[in-house]
Design a protein around this motif. Sequence first.
Motif, PDB file in Angstrom:
ATOM      1  N   LEU B 166      -8.112   4.583   3.777  1.00  0.00           N
ATOM      2  CA  LEU B 166      -6.959   3.748   3.449  1.00  0.00           C
ATOM      3  C   LEU B 166      -5.933   4.594   2.702  1.00  0.00           C
ATOM      4  O   LEU B 166      -6.285   5.432   1.889  1.00  0.00           O
ATOM      5  CB  LEU B 166      -7.376   2.592   2.529  1.00  0.00           C
ATOM      6  CG  LEU B 166      -8.466   1.659   3.002  1.00  0.00           C
ATOM      7  CD1 LEU B 166      -9.818   2.081   2.483  1.00  0.00           C
ATOM      8  CD2 LEU B 166      -8.169   0.248   2.562  1.00  0.00           C
ATOM      9  N   CYS B 180       0.984   0.412   3.565  1.00  0.00           N
ATOM     10  CA  CYS B 180      -0.460   0.537   3.559  1.00  0.00           C
ATOM     11  C   CYS B 180      -0.886   0.898   4.969  1.00  0.00           C
ATOM     12  O   CYS B 180      -0.433   0.286   5.929  1.00  0.00           O
ATOM     13  CB  CYS B 180      -1.065  -0.789   3.116  1.00  0.00           C
ATOM     14  SG  CYS B 180      -2.784  -0.968   3.493  1.00  0.00           S
ATOM     15  N   THR B 182      -4.381   1.822   7.205  1.00  0.00           N
ATOM     16  CA  THR B 182      -5.841   1.906   7.131  1.00  0.00           C
ATOM     17  C   THR B 182      -6.419   2.204   8.506  1.00  0.00           C
ATOM     18  O   THR B 182      -5.834   1.860   9.527  1.00  0.00           O
ATOM     19  CB  THR B 182      -6.451   0.586   6.648  1.00  0.00           C
ATOM     20  OG1 THR B 182      -6.181  -0.411   7.630  1.00  0.00           O
ATOM     21  CG2 THR B 182      -5.878   0.151   5.328  1.00  0.00           C
ATOM     22  N   PHE B 186     -13.767  -2.400   6.894  1.00  0.00           N
ATOM     23  CA  PHE B 186     -14.124  -2.561   5.497  1.00  0.00           C
ATOM     24  C   PHE B 186     -14.044  -4.044   5.159  1.00  0.00           C
ATOM     25  O   PHE B 186     -13.398  -4.811   5.845  1.00  0.00           O
ATOM     26  CB  PHE B 186     -13.178  -1.769   4.590  1.00  0.00           C
ATOM     27  CG  PHE B 186     -11.740  -1.860   5.006  1.00  0.00           C
ATOM     28  CD1 PHE B 186     -11.188  -0.915   5.834  1.00  0.00           C
ATOM     29  CD2 PHE B 186     -10.946  -2.916   4.573  1.00  0.00           C
ATOM     30  CE1 PHE B 186      -9.862  -1.007   6.230  1.00  0.00           C
ATOM     31  CE2 PHE B 186      -9.621  -3.009   4.958  1.00  0.00           C
ATOM     32  CZ  PHE B 186      -9.087  -2.048   5.790  1.00  0.00           C
ATOM     33  N   GLN B 188     -13.222  -7.302   2.522  1.00  0.00           N
ATOM     34  CA  GLN B 188     -12.100  -7.630   1.658  1.00  0.00           C
ATOM     35  C   GLN B 188     -12.345  -7.092   0.254  1.00  0.00           C
ATOM     36  O   GLN B 188     -11.429  -6.588  -0.401  1.00  0.00           O
ATOM     37  CB  GLN B 188     -11.940  -9.148   1.625  1.00  0.00           C
ATOM     38  CG  GLN B 188     -10.636  -9.565   1.004  1.00  0.00           C
ATOM     39  CD  GLN B 188     -10.409 -11.046   1.157  1.00  0.00           C
ATOM     40  OE1 GLN B 188     -11.219 -11.736   1.758  1.00  0.00           O
ATOM     41  NE2 GLN B 188      -9.335 -11.537   0.618  1.00  0.00           N
ATOM     42  N   GLN B 190     -14.038  -4.476  -0.602  1.00  0.00           N
ATOM     43  CA  GLN B 190     -13.816  -3.028  -0.625  1.00  0.00           C
ATOM     44  C   GLN B 190     -12.330  -2.725  -0.637  1.00  0.00           C
ATOM     45  O   GLN B 190     -11.876  -1.792  -1.304  1.00  0.00           O
ATOM     46  CB  GLN B 190     -14.455  -2.381   0.607  1.00  0.00           C
ATOM     47  CG  GLN B 190     -15.957  -2.316   0.516  1.00  0.00           C
ATOM     48  CD  GLN B 190     -16.590  -1.891   1.811  1.00  0.00           C
ATOM     49  OE1 GLN B 190     -16.022  -2.079   2.884  1.00  0.00           O
ATOM     50  NE2 GLN B 190     -17.764  -1.315   1.736  1.00  0.00           N
ATOM     51  N   TYR B 191     -11.580  -3.511   0.104  1.00  0.00           N
ATOM     52  CA  TYR B 191     -10.133  -3.309   0.130  1.00  0.00           C
ATOM     53  C   TYR B 191      -9.548  -3.503  -1.262  1.00  0.00           C
ATOM     54  O   TYR B 191      -8.753  -2.684  -1.734  1.00  0.00           O
ATOM     55  CB  TYR B 191      -9.510  -4.297   1.114  1.00  0.00           C
ATOM     56  CG  TYR B 191      -8.007  -4.256   1.193  1.00  0.00           C
ATOM     57  CD1 TYR B 191      -7.225  -5.113   0.424  1.00  0.00           C
ATOM     58  CD2 TYR B 191      -7.354  -3.375   2.051  1.00  0.00           C
ATOM     59  CE1 TYR B 191      -5.850  -5.077   0.501  1.00  0.00           C
ATOM     60  CE2 TYR B 191      -5.978  -3.350   2.140  1.00  0.00           C
ATOM     61  CZ  TYR B 191      -5.236  -4.207   1.357  1.00  0.00           C
ATOM     62  OH  TYR B 191      -3.866  -4.172   1.429  1.00  0.00           O
ATOM     63  N   GLU B 192      -9.954  -4.590  -1.913  1.00  0.00           N
ATOM     64  CA  GLU B 192      -9.404  -4.860  -3.243  1.00  0.00           C
ATOM     65  C   GLU B 192      -9.782  -3.760  -4.226  1.00  0.00           C
ATOM     66  O   GLU B 192      -8.973  -3.323  -5.039  1.00  0.00           O
ATOM     67  CB  GLU B 192      -9.929  -6.210  -3.753  1.00  0.00           C
ATOM     68  CG  GLU B 192      -9.414  -7.409  -2.989  1.00  0.00           C
ATOM     69  CD  GLU B 192      -7.925  -7.624  -3.150  1.00  0.00           C
ATOM     70  OE1 GLU B 192      -7.357  -7.160  -4.153  1.00  0.00           O
ATOM     71  OE2 GLU B 192      -7.343  -8.263  -2.271  1.00  0.00           O
ATOM     72  N   SER B 194     -10.518  -0.614  -3.531  1.00  0.00           N
ATOM     73  CA  SER B 194      -9.751   0.610  -3.238  1.00  0.00           C
ATOM     74  C   SER B 194      -8.332   0.472  -3.743  1.00  0.00           C
ATOM     75  O   SER B 194      -7.759   1.415  -4.291  1.00  0.00           O
ATOM     76  CB  SER B 194      -9.694   0.873  -1.738  1.00  0.00           C
ATOM     77  OG  SER B 194     -10.903   0.623  -1.143  1.00  0.00           O
ATOM     78  N   LEU B 195      -7.773  -0.712  -3.561  1.00  0.00           N
ATOM     79  CA  LEU B 195      -6.394  -0.928  -3.990  1.00  0.00           C
ATOM     80  C   LEU B 195      -6.263  -0.721  -5.495  1.00  0.00           C
ATOM     81  O   LEU B 195      -5.351  -0.040  -5.963  1.00  0.00           O
ATOM     82  CB  LEU B 195      -5.969  -2.346  -3.607  1.00  0.00           C
ATOM     83  CG  LEU B 195      -4.548  -2.768  -3.996  1.00  0.00           C
ATOM     84  CD1 LEU B 195      -3.557  -1.805  -3.418  1.00  0.00           C
ATOM     85  CD2 LEU B 195      -4.279  -4.153  -3.449  1.00  0.00           C
TER      86      LEU B 195
END
Lengths: 445, 229
Positions: B166, B180, B182, B186, B188, B190-192, B194-195
């Motif tokens: 990402l 963004c 990607t 992944f 949700q 994991q996304y949060e 990473s963010l």
Amino acid sequence: MKESMLSTCEKSFITDAIAEGKRLDGREMDESRVMRIYFGTDWGCCQVSLGETKVLAQVSCEVQKPKTTRPNEGMLFLNTELSPMGSPHFEVGLQSELAVQLNRLLEKCIKDSRCVDLESLCIVAEEKVWVLRVDINVLNHEGNLVAAASAAALTALSHFRCPCVTVTGQETVIHDPSEKDAVPLNLHHYPVCVSYAIFNKGELCGLHLGGSSLTSHDLILQCANRAARRAAEVVQIMKLALKEDADARAAGKSVGFSECIQETKLLALSQKQLGLQLDTSQLRGETLKLVQKKNKHIMYDEKGVKVDSGQDDRDEDVEVEPSVILLDRGSAELLPKQKRIKTERTVPTEAGVGEGGQNQWMKIEGDNESLDESDEVMSSPSDVEVIKEVSYEGNKLVDSIELSGDSEEEETVVLNAADVNMSVENTDDSGTSENIRNWYPVKQW
Amino acid sequence: MYKMQIESEEDCLRPMNCQLNVLSRSDGSAMFTQGDTAVVTAVFGPAEVKPQRILIDKASVEALYRPKTGLPRVHDKMRETLIRNTCSTALLVTLHPRTSISIIVQEMQDSGGLLACAVNAACLALINSGIAMKFLVAAVSCMIDHEDNILIDPNSKQLKGSKASLTFVFDSIKKNIMACHTTGRFTQLQYEESLLKCRNGSDKIFSFYREIVRKVHQEHDRMSPTCRT
């Protein structure tokens, strides 16, 4: 953008100065600018700067079938790109005269002079040969591109390593550079382009028969001698740089373009090891909270079947938000949220006000108009139960779709009015049995 | 010379180097390296615009991404689009109508995180060129490997064992996401995660920008205290 023209007085200033033996930047007549060579981390990548002129060259290789006329030789391709970065008047893709000229010169210099031993690039005769590709990008154009580009191409070729290949019977194995050391190319000799500009009575021309000027053959011979000396100098510089790079790599020191950023200079800055001070222990907790919050929100917006998750919200006056009911595979319908709440409230219970004993589901279609329901009607557990049952199947499906987050398309199902009606014969309500389908859009994904 | 030593924790960005004004012909330029990934960027503008690109109320921003070998491909065009959109949001384009601002990015070394490096280099070149911006932008890349660990600013060796990567671009004022990109799968969660990590990392990049600008101006003031160039 167009190339900016020199004014007449500027031109005459330059030519007069040269007639006196002076150059604009103070150099001698046959003095060259300082040439610096930097290498990248990849093999075959180098940047040459001749004064302010900067050129980047990269060599890459590929296995292909050889030409039928020369089955034992590899091939070499040169590609010169005048990047718009080099000068404001360079265009993308447009092959200007300069670009074509540069390309042709370099091809003559490197390909036609046969400096690379192409036969050593053969893997399996008539079937597989290495094809080399040299890409030259002009980063900054401050004159004498030919010399810079030829030096860059040559240095890149000298620096490049071909992956090691072993042929066993029918199989050809190409070894990764980490397994087996790559093999450098064979160069017979080092052709360097040196360019001279000849001024004659105010007219400018290049050495390679370009332009027009009246010169005597003495002058050409003179130039050739000087060029030979200069070429030797360039090759010296090149070999020195190659040796330094080889030493650095052998010693395990860091190589690459970060070294060419001169930190002592005013406009340079470097920072190492930037650790992030993030408290990872709290991270999980925060993200979980965020995810849950978002999920809650999403559920209400689009898949508002989540009556169970929003138990605290049930008694609020909710805005009309569509909610999806999943019936069976392949169909779902959107109902406005309000409706659902209303449904609950109108479902009669032992404790609540309303008709008792009737089939709960008849109320759905009929009771959409009555907005004056008292809010004190507390939904009893039985309400919860009933509704939960209906949408239970939907819950599961949507649930799994929600939290896994993997699927890109959720299956939504279209509810038929007939399904929702269930077992409705007639209603006692004043509300007409409206077609529920008019209330909401039926989305078919 | 500016160096910052931080005890290496689990999460750290690769060491960054930059040099401004490396090219003499362009209005602004920067050579930027993050670890072994190196990129050189040039900015021309506000300059004369071709008639087909002319916009009457703002500057027409265009971005060009040149790979090192071969002709530009689809993912290069995708990078161009991302850089162009990010920069046209960050620049005050309405100040220069009927002009063009070109951002040209040349890849020099690719060792992972190339898109993030390109965006950061573009921002540095824009700083060097002096074109007015609303805010600065910083890009951070991260990856998720097969054991579900999140790694910030991975290099190409680490990227080989990734199942998702990402790249986030943030603005300097509110740290909102500007762009963004990607690849891979992944959850949700994991996304949060990473963010949040990348947002934290962007702070480092913004302070790096501030440092280089401060350094340049300090020297300027030191050398010519009376006259400002």
